[in-house]
Motif scaffolding. Structure first.
Motif, PDB file in Angstrom:
ATOM      1  N   ILE A 158       0.848  -1.210   0.000  1.00 23.34           N
ATOM      2  CA  ILE A 158       0.000   0.000   0.000  1.00 23.34           C
ATOM      3  C   ILE A 158       0.872   1.246   0.000  1.00 23.34           C
ATOM      4  O   ILE A 158       0.659   2.199  -0.760  1.00 23.34           O
ATOM      5  N   GLY A 159       1.882   1.199   0.832  1.00 19.03           N
ATOM      6  CA  GLY A 159       2.817   2.334   0.891  1.00 19.03           C
ATOM      7  C   GLY A 159       3.443   2.616  -0.460  1.00 19.03           C
ATOM      8  O   GLY A 159       3.506   3.767  -0.903  1.00 19.03           O
ATOM      9  N   LEU A 160       3.857   1.530  -1.127  1.00 16.27           N
ATOM     10  CA  LEU A 160       4.491   1.714  -2.442  1.00 16.27           C
ATOM     11  C   LEU A 160       3.522   2.319  -3.443  1.00 16.27           C
ATOM     12  O   LEU A 160       3.884   3.209  -4.219  1.00 16.27           O
ATOM     13  N   VAL A 161       2.273   1.814  -3.402  1.00 19.31           N
ATOM     14  CA  VAL A 161       1.269   2.331  -4.337  1.00 19.31           C
ATOM     15  C   VAL A 161       1.050   3.816  -4.097  1.00 19.31           C
ATOM     16  O   VAL A 161       1.034   4.636  -5.030  1.00 19.31           O
ATOM     17  N   ILE A 162       0.887   4.171  -2.808  1.00 21.26           N
ATOM     18  CA  ILE A 162       0.682   5.589  -2.484  1.00 21.26           C
ATOM     19  C   ILE A 162       1.876   6.417  -2.963  1.00 21.26           C
ATOM     20  O   ILE A 162       1.719   7.462  -3.599  1.00 21.26           O
ATOM     21  N   PHE A 163       3.068   5.884  -2.697  1.00 21.86           N
ATOM     22  CA  PHE A 163       4.276   6.603  -3.107  1.00 21.86           C
ATOM     23  C   PHE A 163       4.299   6.795  -4.616  1.00 21.86           C
ATOM     24  O   PHE A 163       4.575   7.890  -5.120  1.00 21.86           O
ATOM     25  N   PHE A 185       2.224  12.152  -9.650  1.00 22.64           N
ATOM     26  CA  PHE A 185       1.039  13.020  -9.588  1.00 22.64           C
ATOM     27  C   PHE A 185       1.036  14.056 -10.705  1.00 22.64           C
ATOM     28  O   PHE A 185       0.024  14.276 -11.374  1.00 22.64           O
ATOM     29  N   ALA A 186       2.205  14.697 -10.919  1.00 25.88           N
ATOM     30  CA  ALA A 186       2.284  15.772 -11.914  1.00 25.88           C
ATOM     31  C   ALA A 186       1.854  15.282 -13.285  1.00 25.88           C
ATOM     32  O   ALA A 186       1.221  16.013 -14.047  1.00 25.88           O
TER      33      ALA A 186
END
Ligand code: SF4
Ligand code: SF4
Lengths: 275, 132
Positions: free
Chosen positions: B9-14, B20-21
């Motif tokens: 999950i952490g990796l996905v969020i990261f 994001f840009a």
């Protein structure tokens, strides 16, 4: 040049032993290389120090003679000449000596010729206005020290500035014996804007961190025009080719007594003062 | 692997955060700039052409300007002979900007688009003095 390590160490050791300075040791290792690296930018501009006679081997050698007597008769002209030059080249007026930038300026005899100043001078001489500017020396010390060749001597003798290359080390300011160079401590556009002055759209400004000085109106010379100061005061500033015996400047130098600043230093100024 | 769920999950969020840009700007490409050529001097020209061809100027003007700068300033040779055989007086302010007097609508248009800030304008200025 091929030299094995043994020979190099020998010469290096020997140089250290007899206390030879950097340049002498360099000469020993690679004779002539130092002299060559001090040559000038443009092909044909290179000149050996030992050549005979003034300006030997040159075709054009621009010079100016300033008639100090005429300037003394009409001292208001000094201001006019300065304003013309500083307008022509967008030279800012900071209004304080700390940030001062100048290409041509006025001073008295004592400060213009400190080496030939007498304690008991004729009052007339002492009060005379002298116009000072870069002397476009024939052997310019400023050019010798510039690490980037931002300042260089053109074949026609103009000591030019390439502001694109100047890194603002100010070696040249230390080398120039005439105080002809100014450093842009601040963005000159701040002062130009503050003065609200009309700018000359044909010439750029400078930026912060470069050294500037008189360029003998090289942009005008190349376009076949006279320097701006000569154009505005042709009877005070006499311009011409010092190589050509019939040029106006040579004519007036033949007829009148002239002086140059600090000639004992050997930089060979090309600005003459007619007295 | 301990705490595999949390790590993933952490990796996905990261990953989402990191890219994001790209997500955010997707499909919103800035339109290509259209530098303006409608200055009074250009309008008066019968044959509207620069000192070299448009494509050459578009791709190579920076090298050409550097080259001409050195030729004029360091060699004192202020005439450039272009490919058409015409002689051009080398001067950014007196030749280039005479036609392209609209630095804001011409030079700056592309320079801003590609995010370059050439130091020409630290010293040289256009007739409208957009920087002074
Ligand atoms: S007067 Fe000074 S700046 Fe001018 S050429 Fe001579 S040494 Fe250089
Ligand atoms: S300040 Fe500029 S012109 Fe003077 S020596 Fe340094 S690089 Fe050369």
């Amino acid at each position: 040049m091929s030299m094995d390590r043994r020979k190099f160490l020998k010469i290096a050791g020997l140089s250290a032993l007899v206390g030879l300075g950097g340049s002498e040791a360099f000469e020993l290792l690679q004779p002539g290389a130092l002299e060559a690296s001090e040559g000038h930018e443009v092909e044909g501009g290179a000149k050996k120090a030992h050549e005979e006679g003034p300006y030997a081997g040159d075709k054009i050698r621009w010079g100016i003679a300033i008639d100090i007597i005429k300037l003394g008769e009409n001292p208001a002209m000094a201001k006019k000449i300065i304003t013309t030059c500083h307008y022509e080249h967008n030279v800012p007026n900071w209004g304080n000596p700390k940030d001062e930038v100048k290409w041509i300026w006025e001073d008295d005899y004592e400060h213009s010729f400190p080496d030939s100043y007498n304690d008991l001078m004729a009052e007339k001489v002492e009060g005379m206005p002298f116009l000072l500017l870069c002397n476009h020396c024939d052997r310019p010390p400023c050019v010798r020290v510039c690490p980037t060749k931002a300042t260089f001597r053109r074949p026609d003798g103009v000591v030019a500035m390439d502001y694109h290359r100047c890194i603002g080390c100010r070696f040249c300011m230390a080398a120039c014996p005439y105080g002809s160079r100014s450093f842009n401590w601040l963005d000159p556009r701040i002062a130009l804007k503050r003065e609200g002055r009309k700018l000359n759209p044909r010439f750029p400004t400078r930026m912060r961190g470069v050294v500037e000085k008189c360029n003998l109106c090289v942009e005008r010379l190349d376009a076949g025009k006279l320097p701006a100061c000569v154009e505005v005061a042709p009877d005070i500033m006499i311009f011409g080719n010092l190589v050509d015996a019939d040029s106006p400047v040579r004519k007036v130098l033949r007829e009148r007594v002239s002086m140059r600043r600090k000639i004992q230093l050997g930089s060979k100024p090309s600005v003459f003062y007619l007295v | 692997m301990y705490d595999a769920g949390k790590v993933i999950i952490g990796l996905v969020i990261f990953f989402c955060f990191f890219t994001f840009a790209f997500w955010y700007n997707m499909g919103k490409a800035a339109p290509a700039p259209k530098p303006k050529l409608d200055t009074p001097v250009i309008k008066k020209m019968v044959k509207k052409q620069c000192i070299e061809g448009t494509h050459f100027m578009r791709t190579t003007h920076m090298q050409l300007l550097n080259h001409l700068r050195d030729q004029a300033l360091r060699q004192g040779n202020r005439w450039y002979t272009n490919k058409r055989g015409e002689k051009v007086w080398i001067s950014l302010q007196n030749t280039c900007l005479k036609c392209h007097s609209n630095k804001k609508e011409f030079c700056d248009k592309c320079h801003n688009y590609v995010g370059v800030d050439p130091y020409c304008w630290d010293c040289h200025f256009d007739p409208n003095r957009s920087k002074l």
